[in-house]
Scaffold this active site. Structure first.
Site: not given
Length: 348
Positions: A105, A179, A313
């Site tokens: 991420h 997220h 996501e």
């Protein structure tokens, strides 16, 4: 339609502001300019009662300590990059290994942990906030200066849209997502295992022990990943199936979408009557059923525990840079990155 602004604290010598989008039906979406984090979504149940349907915190301090990427923009590259490195045009780039031996991420200070500029949007048909951030060349190891914009818009049909756009002055990687952890029970009254999830997807990507795609797409038929007709989330969290077990008991997998902008992702909670329909122009959705949420801390006044929320996501395929058969997440110099996802909250 209005946007209410309130102070949410200070970090990095910058003021953090909470922007609450309110439509004529009373639905609210709140977001802050730290991480472009969605902190709260107040949506009605079948009785018209407005309750929060995402995991969140009340204080900036809690978000500064958060390791779950609650409601945040993940980037530059969402998901894991194997080995924390990649090659582009013959040059090797080294990234932070912030998830075991891998990059996750966006690294140690991804887009979830920076302060964004914000611009309020108030128009007749919708209201919203446009967040913008300039990621310097070399930030977290990635090449190119990247100018990113993420816009949240709420309309009177209880539809939240997220639009992403970006440009880089050098060839780089870019794959953005939001997220948020959804829980349609309202104010986290129950976990998400009895939620029903329906996906228009014939294939999911097999993961290795480090939760990195192996490169193999698996047909969902006769597996707990067959969500085409809708299944309770506990189909995956309780399954004696190797892919579910290695993910910590549940889903943490990319599903390849058969169709786009066609009710391809639908989440329902029968008790509250709430529904969430997700439509996107992206290639896949990573479904994460909160398997790694631990018992430390809480979300407002609700103790944290596994399966308290589910992430949907929408994004490009994770670790695509290491799999030539996957759609590319390479962004060329001066090319424009665009992505769009809508979240429509309803009842039945």
């Amino acid at each position: 339609m209005e946007v209410i602004q309130e102070n949410f604290g200070t970090t990095q010598d910058q003021d953090i502001v909470a922007y609450t989008l309110v439509n004529s039906k009373g639905m609210e979406v709140s977001a802050i300019n730290y991480g472009a984090i969605i902190t709260c979504i107040m949506a009605p149940d079948k009785e018209g009662i407005l309750e929060d349907v995402v995991l969140g915190h009340d204080t900036l301090e809690d978000y500064l300590k958060d390791t779950n990427y609650l409601g945040a923009i993940a980037g530059r590259v969402a998901g894991r990059i194997q080995g924390g490195s990649f090659e582009l045009d013959g040059q090797e780039y080294t990234l932070a290994k912030n998830d075991g031996n891998n990059h996750l991420h966006g690294g140690n200070k991804g887009f979830n942990a920076v302060v964004w500029d914000a611009e309020v949007i108030e128009e007749e048909e919708h209201c919203g906030v446009k967040f913008s951030y300039v990621s310097a060349d070399g930030e977290e190891g990635y090449p190119g200066k990247v100018e990113v914009m993420v816009t949240y818009l709420l309309n009177d049909e209880n539809r939240l849209s997220i639009s992403y756009s970006a440009k880089s002055d050098k060839k780089t990687l870019l794959n953005l997502t939001n997220h948020s952890y959804f829980n349609l029970s309202g104010n986290l009254k129950r976990d998400i295992q009895d939620h029903t999830l329906q996906l228009k997807s014939d294939q999911f990507l097999e993961l290795n022990q480090e939760l990195i795609p192996t490169g193999r797409a698996v047909n969902v038929q006769d597996t707990p990943f067959d969500l085409r007709e809708g299944q309770k989330v506990k189909t995956g969290t309780t399954a004696d199936y190797e892919q579910n077990k290695l993910a910590g008991g549940g889903y943490d997998h990319p599903f390849l979408l058969n169709t786009n902008q066609n009710k391809e992702i639908v989440l329902k909670d029968e008790t509250s009557g709430r529904t969430l329909t997700v439509e996107t122009d992206q290639k896949c959705v990573v479904v994460y059923s909160g398997n790694m949420l631990d018992s430390n801390g809480d979300f407002r006044d609700v103790p944290s525990r596994k399966h308290l929320g589910i992430c949907l996501e929408t994004q490009g395929v994770p670790d695509a840079i290491h799999h030539s058969q996957f759609p590319s997440v390479v962004l060329g110099a001066d090319e424009e990155y665009r992505a769009h996802t809508t979240y429509t909250f309803g009842v039945e």
